[in-house]
Design a protein around this motif. Structure first.
Motif, PDB file in Angstrom:
ATOM      1  N   ALA A   1     -45.262 -58.218 -24.359  1.00 50.91           N
ATOM      2  CA  ALA A   1     -45.518 -57.599 -25.804  1.00 50.91           C
ATOM      3  C   ALA A   1     -44.576 -56.663 -25.815  1.00 50.91           C
ATOM      4  O   ALA A   1     -44.024 -56.245 -27.058  1.00 50.91           O
ATOM      5  N   SER A   2     -43.741 -56.131 -25.057  1.00 50.51           N
ATOM      6  CA  SER A   2     -42.619 -55.201 -25.061  1.00 50.51           C
ATOM      7  C   SER A   2     -41.262 -55.950 -25.744  1.00 50.51           C
ATOM      8  O   SER A   2     -40.290 -55.226 -26.516  1.00 50.51           O
ATOM      9  N   GLN A   3     -41.266 -57.339 -25.833  1.00 51.63           N
ATOM     10  CA  GLN A   3     -40.165 -57.852 -26.510  1.00 51.63           C
ATOM     11  C   GLN A   3     -40.535 -58.402 -27.909  1.00 51.63           C
ATOM     12  O   GLN A   3     -39.777 -58.897 -28.572  1.00 51.63           O
ATOM     13  N   LEU A   4     -41.793 -58.149 -28.338  1.00 53.48           N
ATOM     14  CA  LEU A   4     -42.015 -58.579 -29.739  1.00 53.48           C
ATOM     15  C   LEU A   4     -41.321 -57.898 -30.556  1.00 53.48           C
ATOM     16  O   LEU A   4     -41.121 -56.384 -30.338  1.00 53.48           O
ATOM     17  N   LEU A   5     -40.849 -58.306 -31.725  1.00 54.60           N
ATOM     18  CA  LEU A   5     -40.151 -57.538 -32.778  1.00 54.60           C
ATOM     19  C   LEU A   5     -40.819 -56.666 -33.671  1.00 54.60           C
ATOM     20  O   LEU A   5     -40.175 -55.585 -34.048  1.00 54.60           O
ATOM     21  N   TYR A   6     -42.018 -56.765 -33.640  1.00 52.04           N
ATOM     22  CA  TYR A   6     -43.157 -55.977 -34.670  1.00 52.04           C
ATOM     23  C   TYR A   6     -44.084 -55.426 -33.881  1.00 52.04           C
ATOM     24  O   TYR A   6     -44.867 -56.356 -33.189  1.00 52.04           O
ATOM     25  N   PRO A   7     -44.503 -54.246 -34.233  1.00 54.59           N
ATOM     26  CA  PRO A   7     -45.903 -53.799 -33.849  1.00 54.59           C
ATOM     27  C   PRO A   7     -47.122 -54.841 -34.087  1.00 54.59           C
ATOM     28  O   PRO A   7     -47.112 -55.171 -35.370  1.00 54.59           O
ATOM     29  N   GLN A   8     -47.951 -55.010 -33.366  1.00 49.63           N
ATOM     30  CA  GLN A   8     -48.980 -55.990 -33.566  1.00 49.63           C
ATOM     31  C   GLN A   8     -50.059 -55.205 -34.118  1.00 49.63           C
ATOM     32  O   GLN A   8     -50.443 -54.114 -34.082  1.00 49.63           O
ATOM     33  N   ARG A   9     -50.812 -56.046 -35.234  1.00 46.00           N
ATOM     34  CA  ARG A   9     -51.955 -55.401 -35.737  1.00 46.00           C
ATOM     35  C   ARG A   9     -53.096 -56.590 -35.744  1.00 46.00           C
ATOM     36  O   ARG A   9     -52.957 -57.827 -35.484  1.00 46.00           O
ATOM     37  N   ASP A  10     -54.300 -55.944 -35.631  1.00 46.87           N
ATOM     38  CA  ASP A  10     -55.649 -56.863 -35.320  1.00 46.87           C
ATOM     39  C   ASP A  10     -55.946 -57.665 -36.808  1.00 46.87           C
ATOM     40  O   ASP A  10     -55.840 -57.074 -37.932  1.00 46.87           O
ATOM     41  N   ALA A  11     -55.864 -58.969 -36.493  1.00 41.74           N
ATOM     42  CA  ALA A  11     -56.588 -59.688 -37.668  1.00 41.74           C
ATOM     43  C   ALA A  11     -57.905 -59.466 -38.304  1.00 41.74           C
ATOM     44  O   ALA A  11     -58.762 -58.889 -37.538  1.00 41.74           O
TER      45      ALA A  11
END
Length: 554
Positions: A4-14
């Protein structure tokens, strides 16, 4: 699995998913198969003014009405509930009733007029001796609404034959203007801008237009009782517009890697001037060498970050501008240069890139890989500074406020496409850099004597095992977008190769005295003639492999 630390964008819940069902009512005409469609209200909260198939949410009463419906012995409880929901919705929205009298007759206009569309449905039918025709409704497809949308549904697309003697009449609240339309005509009008449809409707009609008649559709659906396809599409940006893709399409895996939560932020345009961020620790820069053999160009990858430095994978051809852009993207801090193999669109850039990196006080990065073998073509000569060992680990590391960050590449020898081919696994993130062994959009050439089909298939098995060992989800090829569902992609590729081999064997058996030139038009009759000179190389590899196999028993 990607950190998760390498994902480009903050994640959001669908958004939460709601169960629903829709039904394609079909009929045969002299002009071909037609489907019933209707226009949604302009004020609808989902897909306003779109032309759709009737349908809506599944409610608790649908599951309680199984005893009032016919049922196929192979029809599951879930599929029957969905069928009943679709029957109810088609009645409430269009006045079409998929039911039967005790003597087998469909309800007629008078029967339907006697029912109240807003009253409890199943009870009304039971009171009039009507049995719901659940056994006549089949599952065509399964769609789950895209992750980026604010309202999401889990929707089987069902199919049924339009009952005789009934005329659709819209409720004039949710649905308007019911009309029969040939799938091809609906698609043409949509393309012209006067018949708006949402993505799943368009893609369903694209599949439906391939069927000759209603019987063909129902027979295909009845064969397995499973959807003919299942999809939760993903979207990215292409030429400045949103573009959506299904799981089997080439861009889907890249969108799953870059935007797992479905945000529409990733650009899919191929270009060579700027590096494309795929993760925080992964950049792709495509060389300006597009062509029949290279697709959009050769992908060079940079693994690492500003603190650890970078490993450059496949610097590509000796193109000064491309190499300068690769150097700049790494901020000049390239610690290693790895070539997956020696072909001229992969390795010639290694030496000039190394020279760019050789500055005062900065050691030059070693060029790593496997030397070309005597079987290699003259334009594929390559000698690394050091030969890599199978399963060797190449590691970058840095220590910061949050602790140590590492990026570790495991070397996997994968001969087949070339004798000196290798792949790399980024262990921390479950990524496979496949070089030319696995491509997106085409199959690689296996060109003897440096290429060998037995070795190629064995290497696929090794990579499949590594998918299990290292939780590999994505494949980053040297040509084309990122591939998702890595192990499935490898299995499909191997199955494709073996299917081609069976075809080659049949052609050889039918014409045992033939030559490669005789065989290639027959073994590769499903590809364009201009590809045959290239295909002949892999044909030879198949022939050589077939000649090593034990004779088949009758």
């Amino acid at each position: 699995m990607v950190r998760a630390s390498q994902l480009l964008y903050p994640q959001r819940d669908a958004a939460p998913i709601r169960p629903a069902a829709t039904v394609l009512l079909l009929r045969d005409t002299p002009e071909g198969l037609e489907v019933l469609m209707t226009r949604r209200s302009a004020t609808a909260s989902f897909a306003p003014s779109a032309y759709v198939f009737p349908g809506g949410g599944i409610d608790s009463a649908d599951a309680l009405a199984h005893g009032q419906s016919t049922r196929r012995h192979s029809q599951s409880d879930l599929h029957l509930t969905q069928a009943i929901a679709a029957i109810r919705e088609s009645f409430e929205e269009l006045g079409v009733l998929l039911a039967r009298h005790a003597d087998g007759r469909h309800p007629d206009t008078a029967d339907i007029a006697s029912l109240d569309r807003s009253a409890p449905f199943a009870a009304q039918c039971a009171a009039r001796g009507l049995q719901l025709a659940g056994s006549e409704v089949f599952v065509l497809a399964h769609w789950v609404t895209d992750r980026d949308l604010p309202r999401r549904f889990d929707v089987p697309f069902l199919v049924a034959r339009m009952p005789l003697g009934q005329t659709p009449l819209a409720d004039e609240a949710e649905q308007f203007e019911p009309r029969w339309v040939r799938p091809a005509d609906a698609l043409t009008r949509h393309a012209e801008g006067d018949f708006f449809m949402v993505y799943p409707t368009v893609r369903t009609l694209e599949r439906l237009q391939k069927f000759a008649d209603v019987d063909a559709v129902l027979t295909a659906c009845a064969a397995t009782e499973e959807p003919l396809w299942t999809s939760c599409p993903r979207a990215g940006m292409l030429a400045g517009q949103e573009a959506r893709y299904m799981e089997h399409e080439s861009a889907f895996g890249e969108l799953a890697l870059t935007c797992p939560d479905g945000q529409i932020v990733h650009s899919l345009d191929w270009q060579t001037t700027q590096p494309v961020p795929l993760l925080k620790n992964l950049l792709r820069l495509t060389a300006p060498n597009p062509g029949v053999m290279t697709g959009p160009g050769t992908n060079s990858y940079l693994v690492g970050d500003v603190n650890t430095g970078y490993i450059a994978i496949d610097p590509g051809p000796a193109d000064a501008d491309h190499l300068a852009r690769l150097y700049d993207a790494a901020g000049g801090d390239i610690r290693m240069i790895v070539c997956t193999h020696s072909h001229p669109d992969h390795s010639p850039g290694a030496l000039p890139l190394q020279a760019l990196c050789e500055t005062e006080g900065q050691p030059k990065p070693p060029i790593l890989g496997l030397p070309s073998q005597p079987t290699a073509r003259a334009d594929s000569a390559f000698t690394p500074d050091r030969s890599l060992s199978n399963h060797e680990l190449l590691r970058l590391a840095s220590t910061g406020p949050e602790g140590e960050t590492t990026h570790t590449l495991k070397v996997v020898h994968t001969p087949g496409h070339a004798a000196n081919h290798l792949c790399l696994v980024l262990l921390e993130d479950g990524l496979l850099f496949s070089g030319d062994h696995i491509l997106n959009g085409s199959t690689t050439i296996v060109n003897p004597p440096d290429g060998n089909m037995n070795a190629y298939l064995d290497s696929l098995d090794l990579l499949s095992a590594d998918c299990d060992a290292h939780d590999i989800e994505f494949i980053l090829p040297a040509h084309g977008y990122v591939l998702g569902e890595a192990k499935d992609a490898i299995a499909q590729l191997k199955a494709h190769r073996l299917k081609r081999e069976a075809k080659v064997l049949a052609v050889m058996q039918a014409n045992p005295s033939g030559t490669l030139d005789d065989w290639v038009p027959l073994a590769y009759d499903d590809v364009h003639e201009r590809v045959w000179p290239i295909a002949k190389r892999s044909l030879l590899a198949h022939v050589e492999r077939i000649q090593t196999l034990p004779p088949q028993k009758n």
